[in-house]
Motif scaffolding. Structure first.
Motif, PDB file in Angstrom:
ATOM      1  N   GLN A  44       0.890  -1.307   0.035  1.00  0.00           N
ATOM      2  CA  GLN A  44       0.372  -0.108  -0.033  1.00  0.00           C
ATOM      3  C   GLN A  44       0.865   1.453  -0.179  1.00  0.00           C
ATOM      4  O   GLN A  44       1.774   1.130   0.798  1.00  0.00           O
ATOM      5  CB  GLN A  44      -0.888   0.041   0.995  1.00  0.00           C
ATOM      6  N   GLU A  58       3.459   0.239   2.378  1.00  0.00           N
ATOM      7  CA  GLU A  58       3.470  -0.772   3.299  1.00  0.00           C
ATOM      8  C   GLU A  58       3.187  -2.563   3.305  1.00  0.00           C
ATOM      9  O   GLU A  58       2.141  -2.272   2.111  1.00  0.00           O
ATOM     10  CB  GLU A  58       2.724  -0.268   4.662  1.00  0.00           C
ATOM     11  N   ILE A  61       0.823  -8.726   4.176  1.00  0.00           N
ATOM     12  CA  ILE A  61       0.604 -10.024   3.813  1.00  0.00           C
ATOM     13  C   ILE A  61      -0.894 -10.407   3.391  1.00  0.00           C
ATOM     14  O   ILE A  61      -1.861 -10.856   4.079  1.00  0.00           O
ATOM     15  CB  ILE A  61       1.460 -11.452   4.832  1.00  0.00           C
ATOM     16  N   ARG A  62      -0.993 -11.491   2.214  1.00  0.00           N
ATOM     17  CA  ARG A  62      -1.576 -12.110   1.452  1.00  0.00           C
ATOM     18  C   ARG A  62      -1.685 -13.722   1.667  1.00  0.00           C
ATOM     19  O   ARG A  62      -0.726 -13.982   0.971  1.00  0.00           O
ATOM     20  CB  ARG A  62      -2.011 -11.522  -0.009  1.00  0.00           C
ATOM     21  N   ARG A  72      -7.637 -13.394   5.654  1.00  0.00           N
ATOM     22  CA  ARG A  72      -7.351 -11.676   6.085  1.00  0.00           C
ATOM     23  C   ARG A  72      -6.157 -12.373   7.414  1.00  0.00           C
ATOM     24  O   ARG A  72      -6.057 -13.229   7.876  1.00  0.00           O
ATOM     25  CB  ARG A  72      -8.971 -11.281   6.286  1.00  0.00           C
ATOM     26  N   PRO A  73      -5.673 -11.368   7.311  1.00  0.00           N
ATOM     27  CA  PRO A  73      -4.191 -11.340   8.417  1.00  0.00           C
ATOM     28  C   PRO A  73      -4.783 -11.502   9.547  1.00  0.00           C
ATOM     29  O   PRO A  73      -4.259 -12.150  10.339  1.00  0.00           O
ATOM     30  CB  PRO A  73      -3.268 -10.439   7.827  1.00  0.00           C
ATOM     31  N   ASP A  74      -5.684 -11.064   9.465  1.00  0.00           N
ATOM     32  CA  ASP A  74      -6.788 -10.420  10.787  1.00  0.00           C
ATOM     33  C   ASP A  74      -7.149 -11.852  11.841  1.00  0.00           C
ATOM     34  O   ASP A  74      -6.922 -12.459  12.557  1.00  0.00           O
ATOM     35  CB  ASP A  74      -8.335  -9.422  11.250  1.00  0.00           C
ATOM     36  N   ASN A 117       5.959  -4.910   8.661  1.00  0.00           N
ATOM     37  CA  ASN A 117       5.035  -5.376   9.639  1.00  0.00           C
ATOM     38  C   ASN A 117       5.676  -6.708  11.120  1.00  0.00           C
ATOM     39  O   ASN A 117       5.779  -7.211  10.347  1.00  0.00           O
ATOM     40  CB  ASN A 117       3.890  -5.705   9.765  1.00  0.00           C
ATOM     41  N   ASP A 179       2.981   1.747  14.981  1.00  0.00           N
ATOM     42  CA  ASP A 179       1.834   1.468  13.924  1.00  0.00           C
ATOM     43  C   ASP A 179       0.734   1.442  15.387  1.00  0.00           C
ATOM     44  O   ASP A 179       0.718   1.195  16.643  1.00  0.00           O
ATOM     45  CB  ASP A 179       2.149  -0.035  13.901  1.00  0.00           C
ATOM     46  N   ASP A 180      -0.797   1.575  14.548  1.00  0.00           N
ATOM     47  CA  ASP A 180      -1.993   1.977  15.430  1.00  0.00           C
ATOM     48  C   ASP A 180      -1.362   3.281  16.849  1.00  0.00           C
ATOM     49  O   ASP A 180      -2.526   2.747  17.306  1.00  0.00           O
ATOM     50  CB  ASP A 180      -2.324   0.730  15.738  1.00  0.00           C
ATOM     51  N   ARG A 203      -6.105   4.148  11.942  1.00  0.00           N
ATOM     52  CA  ARG A 203      -7.514   4.234  11.347  1.00  0.00           C
ATOM     53  C   ARG A 203      -8.263   5.411  12.128  1.00  0.00           C
ATOM     54  O   ARG A 203      -9.262   6.151  11.581  1.00  0.00           O
ATOM     55  CB  ARG A 203      -7.706   3.685  10.572  1.00  0.00           C
ATOM     56  N   GLY A 237      -5.301   5.038   7.137  1.00  0.00           N
ATOM     57  CA  GLY A 237      -7.020   4.016   6.671  1.00  0.00           C
ATOM     58  C   GLY A 237      -7.590   6.239   6.207  1.00  0.00           C
ATOM     59  O   GLY A 237      -9.255   5.520   6.599  1.00  0.00           O
ATOM     60  N   GLU A 239      -9.701   7.712   3.761  1.00  0.00           N
ATOM     61  CA  GLU A 239     -10.360   7.308   3.089  1.00  0.00           C
ATOM     62  C   GLU A 239     -11.058   8.438   1.845  1.00  0.00           C
ATOM     63  O   GLU A 239     -12.001   8.275   0.818  1.00  0.00           O
ATOM     64  CB  GLU A 239     -11.803   6.575   3.541  1.00  0.00           C
ATOM     65  N   GLY A 257      -3.773   4.706   2.447  1.00  0.00           N
ATOM     66  CA  GLY A 257      -4.933   4.467   2.601  1.00  0.00           C
ATOM     67  C   GLY A 257      -5.935   4.507   1.180  1.00  0.00           C
ATOM     68  O   GLY A 257      -5.617   5.068   0.909  1.00  0.00           O
ATOM     69  N   HIS A 258      -7.074   4.414   1.244  1.00  0.00           N
ATOM     70  CA  HIS A 258      -7.442   4.504   0.669  1.00  0.00           C
ATOM     71  C   HIS A 258      -7.839   5.080  -0.541  1.00  0.00           C
ATOM     72  O   HIS A 258      -8.407   5.118  -1.599  1.00  0.00           O
ATOM     73  CB  HIS A 258      -9.409   3.795   0.305  1.00  0.00           C
ATOM     74  N   PRO A 263      -3.976  -1.718  -1.232  1.00  0.00           N
ATOM     75  CA  PRO A 263      -3.703  -2.348  -1.509  1.00  0.00           C
ATOM     76  C   PRO A 263      -3.061  -3.620  -2.395  1.00  0.00           C
ATOM     77  O   PRO A 263      -4.502  -3.769  -2.427  1.00  0.00           O
ATOM     78  CB  PRO A 263      -2.950  -3.635   0.449  1.00  0.00           C
TER      79      PRO A 263
END
Ligand code: C2E
Ligand code: CA
Ligand code: CA
Ligand code: CA
Length: 277
Positions: A44, A58, A61-62, A72-74, A117, A179-180, A203, A237, A239, A257-258, A263
């Motif tokens: 991204q 950034e 991973i997928r 999804r990474p989550d 990350n 991050d975050d 975000r 994030g 948008e 961000g979008h 990404p």
């Protein structure tokens, strides 16, 4: 309900069984994912607000599994952490991201930076610093082109050890970011001690900018705070154009961000980089 059978085997109600199976299936699938080449990196772009240029990307991973589809990474990063699989997976991410970035630099696409990350487990590995040094040697990427993203929570367990590791990475010339930012529980006292170059505004704060004066004030304050500590700020994030305009007005350095780009595969990011030149 759960009960213990005669031979010690546990029986579960169907919904629990399904959950347990999901986890086990996911875990065993995860064990084969690396060797079966099922991971891919998406990138991204990170855009400099002053120039509108892409200055970095950034790596995210997928995981594409033949039966489970795209996971999804989550859904799998936490499991990878628990099982320790994150260590080899994380090393793959680092190597692949650095190699890709070096390729883009060699292709004349600019002095791009790559952000990677790191998970808590990876960060706590005793040979993390060696792994990073080795990947940089192998790929020929300048240390200053690599930015490692850490989260506040990763540094809480043993702050002194974390700071020592961070200082080793910094001495090597690698950039560090938080991050975050704002979603953890670290104190400002603590923030002051961290040898980081970049603060990434989460975000959730960016979403609160428009239509919420308190949210907007908070973002403004975080940017001033970071600049006061000589850190750069990236807003995550982003948008909408409204969010972008507000961030620019606050002197935010970069956005991700979008509003600019989701990404994307390396090929598509490369096309974007060529178009922007
Ligand atoms: P993160 O590091 O905070 O990454 C940002 C996430 O926000 C990414 O989700 C990205 O796709 C998403 N995002 C970016 N821009 C926007 C936007 O404008 N709006 C919205 N709604 N979302 C946006 P993704 O790729 O699903 O990754 C989720 C998390 O998984 C990451 O959060 C990171 O914590 C973890 N992760 C991803 N790749 C890796 C990796 O290689 N290693 C480790 N340890 N963790 C990773
Ligand atoms: Ca990140
Ligand atoms: Ca983030
Ligand atoms: Ca996150």
């Amino acid at each position: 309900a759960k009960s213990i059978g005669r031979n010690g085997v546990q029986f579960y109600a169907p919904h629990m069984n399904a959950q347990a199976f999901d986890r086990l299936a996911l875990e065993s699938a995860l064990r084969h994912a690396l060797q079966d080449d099922q991971f891919e990196l998406h990138f991204q772009p990170q855009v400099d607000l002053a120039t509108g240029c892409v200055v970095g990307n950034e790596a995210l991973i997928r995981w594409r599994h033949p039966l489970l589809g795209t996971v999804r990474p989550d859904r799998f990063i936490a499991l990878a952490e628990e099982t320790g699989l994150i260590v080899p997976i994380g090393a793959w991410v680092l190597r692949t991201a650095c190699r890709q970035n070096r390729r883009w630099q060699r292709a004349g696409l600019g002095p791009l930076r790559i952000a990677v990350n790191l998970s808590a487990r990876q960060f706590a590995e005793p040979d993390l610093v060696d792994t990073v040094a080795q990947v940089l040697r192998e790929t020929g990427l300048a240390p200053g082109s690599l930015e490692i993203e850490l989260t506040e929570s990763m540094m809480m367990a043993d702050a002194d050890a974390a700071i020592r590791t961070m200082e080793c990475l910094k001495r090597m010339g690698v950039k560090l970011s938080i991050d975050d930012f704002g979603t953890g529980y670290s104190s400002l006292q603590y923030l002051k001690r961290l040898p980081v170059d970049v603060l990434k505004i989460d975000r959730s704060f960016v979403q609160d900018i428009v239509g919420n004066p308190d949210g907007a004030a908070l973002v403004d304050a975080i940017i001033s705070l970071a600049h006061g500590l000589r850190m750069q700020v990236i807003a995550e994030g982003v948008e909408t154009i409204e969010q972008l305009d507000y961030l620019r007005g606050c002197g935010c350095d970069e956005v991700q961000g979008h509003v600019y780009s989701r990404p994307q595969t390396a090929t598509r990011v490369e096309a974007l980089l060529r178009a922007g030149r």
